[in-house]
Write an enzyme that holds these catalytic residues in place. Structure first.
Site, short mmCIF file in Angstrom:
data_model
loop_
_atom_site.label_atom_id
_atom_site.label_comp_id
_atom_site.label_asym_id
_atom_site.label_seq_id
_atom_site.Cartn_x
_atom_site.Cartn_y
_atom_site.Cartn_z
N ASP A 364 61.03 0.42 -12.31
CA ASP A 364 60.30 0.80 -12.94
C ASP A 364 60.30 2.02 -14.32
O ASP A 364 59.97 1.30 -15.21
CB ASP A 364 58.41 0.37 -12.12
CG ASP A 364 58.02 -0.55 -12.23
OD1 ASP A 364 58.65 -1.60 -12.28
OD2 ASP A 364 57.63 -0.85 -11.03
N TYR A 452 52.34 -5.00 -11.43
CA TYR A 452 51.85 -4.00 -10.46
C TYR A 452 51.11 -3.13 -10.95
O TYR A 452 51.49 -2.87 -12.14
CB TYR A 452 52.77 -3.67 -9.45
CG TYR A 452 52.74 -3.68 -8.44
CD1 TYR A 452 52.20 -3.96 -7.25
CD2 TYR A 452 53.52 -4.56 -7.33
CE1 TYR A 452 51.95 -3.93 -5.89
CE2 TYR A 452 54.33 -5.11 -6.00
CZ TYR A 452 52.95 -4.71 -5.22
OH TYR A 452 52.91 -5.30 -3.96
#
Length: 724
Positions: A364, A452
């Site tokens: 990420d 997320y």
């Protein structure tokens, strides 16, 4: 993962006026402070004004141009910072790290520069990465402009599928103004270094669109600087692969295509919506406010700029755009415990039957994990009484963007005493009761990486314990349900497969225990069967501990401390770990790796590793593979924590935080002479003055009542226990 709607939002935020903090930090913490909006503007203006760089605005076409992608603080070298902090040396020069995409060259590349001195930059120099100045151009993160061009390519590519999509989903992509489809994309973008081929998963653009895949996935090759050369290579539809959209459309027209018609979205709340629905069977009220955090006598922490003090703790913090929360110069009672504690990477490795499931190996930091620190909601993300801090990012933008309330600080009642004891006399009474309220200071931010949401916490306890923790919430990464996909997760809704995945989070912990000369030991538990010296013939089993020098990269619980005596140190505890995706993620091999500190090993990952994990710009395996001595050296602990997530129906609409948190503790181990929380005045001691405890002596060092926000009554205690 990339929603197109962000472009307008970020552009609007960029125009918001940026207030400066009213309380400047102490000079010691200022060297670690994030760049101000003025500094970000100054760096950008300086670089844009250098004709040899030939920079153009980031958001404007064409794609093949030189542009400034990222500007953030370039932290000072540790030796220079310690010379300033500990020896009265000169303050390190304040510099920026600038990432430039050179896309207008015959051989495009990415180059990073150090720019300074700030606040008025006048020079720049290239930074070396992995022994080289330039990074392969294909490793760059995808920009807002590239996503816009990919959106156009998808609209063009799906034009032949208009009738198929409208008939089976009620939505479409080409020439859409309402009832539109959107997309999520996955990474890595290809199967080998240098490739830039991305799978795009189409979804209904409704609230919670991550849970609305329609069963169509498209592979686009987009490595060329000229978008007209981009091409669709494959399509996946309801479990089958097709060479082109025209082939898929033809099969549908001929009636030879198996399809599933999705019902229209209901007028009532969608299953992916946050809107309340249903009732609890007990009937207990939820339409009134629940328990709240309050500060009856005011704040017990001090915040000056980026410098935080609480109890014995003091530290400097920043929220870097590239990877998120980073703490420096962590001290307890004035003595440094760690030079740095920082988030390095958040990985998520998925399984699946569709290409968007099987290809997904998220790192990420490559999706701007540190730059997506959106506003924290008062009373939900943090208590109403929390202190909120704004931050500024210059990440894929043409100026600094202000993110209001991106970080918060608050003192949290833990709900359990830090220490307590009831000293029974075993006759219905007691000698004394004593307890210390359980509280911790929480430093919190979030990263919303598309579907997320990560909630990043650092908790400071008054007994010298530090906890680093992350909660995972938000929408699951879901693909279209097919019978073949059932092995890779759970069917969480009629046409939705929640794909199983592993979350792995990596931290850097540069511990300086009583100085920088530290060693690493493993402490092991053994069982010993010995002859009983006071009862011949008996052989009791007793447990004992032993320690031995550690080696870099061992999968053990760490003990780090200086040599001599009992060894003042810190014990670390960690969460669970699993070896998924090791080829994509070298640090994932280790619960804990301990290495010597090197200035050129500042981070264990990079914003480039996501799109080129095969030849990563930062290869963590090289950190632990050099077989250096780690005895009486400046050591860094690299900690990996994580958990397996098999999605289930209760992940709809969102994954909940209980049971989905992981982290580690730093605990003093013979570092102090006693528990340092004895300095806290939040202790209460009760001693009975007679056998029935009708009269008691209460010792406390805080006001008798905390105030009306808790209870108007005074503290009382009896403590006896009698048979009735």
């Amino acid at each position: 993962m990339r929603p197109l709607v962000l472009a307008t939002t970020l552009a609007a935020l960029a125009a918001v006026a940026v207030p400066e903090p009213s309380v400047p930090p102490p000079r010691e913490a200022a060297i670690f402070a994030d760049l101000s909006a003025e500094e970000l503007r100054a760096v950008r203006a300086f670089l844009m004004g250098r004709p040899e760089l030939g920079l153009a605005p980031s958001r404007a076409e064409p794609l093949a141009k030189n542009s400034l992608f990222l500007v953030e603080l370039l932290p000072p070298k540790k030796r220079l910072a310690l010379r300033y902090l500990d020896q009265g040396g000169p303050a390190p020069r304040r510099q920026a790290r600038a990432v430039v995409f050179f896309g207008a060259q015959a051989e495009p590349n990415i180059t990073e520069f150090a720019v300074g001195p700030l606040p008025r930059p006048s020079a720049y120099r290239p930074l070396r990465l992995k022994g080289r100045h330039a990074v392969p151009y294909a490793a760059r993160p995808v920009t807002v402009l590239e996503y816009e061009l990919l959106h156009r390519k998808l609209a063009e590519a799906t034009a032949p599928l208009y009738q198929l999509l409208r008939d089976t989903t009620g939505f479409w992509y080409h020439n859409c103004s309402e009832r539109c489809l959107t997309f999520s994309d996955v990474a890595p973008r290809g199967l080998a270094s240098g490739e830039r081929r991305t799978w795009f998963m189409l979804q209904r653009f409704v609230e919670g669109y991550f849970l609305h895949p329609v069963g169509l996935e498209v592979l686009i090759e987009h490595s060329a600087a000229d978008p007209s050369r981009w091409a669709v290579q494959r399509l996946w539809y309801h479990g089958h692969y097709y060479a082109s959209a025209e082939e898929l459309a033809r099969r549908y027209t001929q009636g030879a295509l198996p399809t599933a018609r999705l019902p229209p979205p209901p007028a009532a709340p969608l299953f992916s919506s946050y809107e309340p629905r249903g009732r609890f069977s007990t009937g207990t009220p939820t339409d009134v406010h629940g328990a709240k955090v309050c500060e009856p006598q005011g704040r017990r922490y001090r915040l000056r700029g980026n410098h935080l003090e609480y109890g014995g703790w003091s530290l400097a913090f920043r929220l870097r755009s590239s990877a998120g929360l980073q703490l420096f110069d962590l001290r307890f009672n004035g003595e440094r415990v760690a030079y740095e504690l920082s988030v390095q990477e958040a990985a998520a490795f998925y399984g699946g039957h569709s290409p968007a499931g099987m290809q997904t190996k998220f790192l990420d930091a490559g999706w701007g994990m540190g730059s997506v620190t959106y506003e924290l909601a008062r009373g939900i993300d943090c208590p109403e009484v929390a202190t909120y801090v704004d931050v500024h990012h210059l990440y894929d933008a043409d100026g600094p963007v202000r993110f209001a309330r991106a970080l918060c600080l608050f003192e949290l009642p833990t709900g359990v005493p830090l220490r307590r004891h009831f000293d029974s006399d075993f006759r219905g009474g007691y000698q004394f009761y004593a307890g210390l309220e359980g509280q911790a200071l929480v430093l919190r931010t979030t990263s919303t990486v598309y579907n997320y949401d990560y909630i990043w916490d650092v908790l400071l306890y008054p007994n010298g314990v530090l906890e680093a923790k992350v909660h995972a919430t938000g929408f699951i990464h879901a693909t279209f349900y097919t019978p073949q996909g059932r092995r890779y997760g759970s069917r969480v809704h009629a046409h939705v497969l929640g794909n199983l995945h592993m979350h792995l989070v990596h931290y850097k912990v540069d511990l300086d225990i009583a100085g920088t000369g530290n060693s690493f030991e493993t402490v092991e538990l053994h069982l010993e069967n010995i002859s009983n010296p006071w009862s011949p013939g008996e052989r009791p089993v007793s447990s004992l501990v032993s320690s031995r020098p550690g080696t870099a990269g061992m999968h053990v619980r760490p003990l780090l401390g200086s040599q001599g005596g009992e060894g003042r140190g810190t014990v670390g505890r960690r969460g669970m770990w699993c070896p998924w995706g090791l080829t994509w993620c070298p640090f994932c091999r280790y619960h804990l790796a301990v290495t010597r500190h090197h200035e050129n090993e500042a981070t264990s990952s990079s914003i480039y590793n996501q799109n080129d994990p095969w030849e990563p710009v930062v290869d963590f395996e090289g950190f632990v593979g050099d077989d250096e001595s780690i005895e009486d050296e400046d050591l860094v602990a690299w900690v990996t924590v994580g958990f397996l997530h098999i999605p289930h129906a209760e992940d709809v609409p969102n994954t909940a935080t209980p049971g989905n948190a992981v982290g580690f503790f730093l605990r003093p181990f013979n570092f102090f002479d006693e528990d340092p929380s004895v300095a806290s005045r939040s202790t209460v001691i009760v001693r009975p003055l007679d056998a029935t405890a009708s009269r008691v002596q209460i010792q406390r060092w805080t006001p008798a009542s905390p105030g009306p926000c808790v209870s108007p009554g005074l503290f009382t205690y009896n403590g006896t226990y009698w048979q009735e």
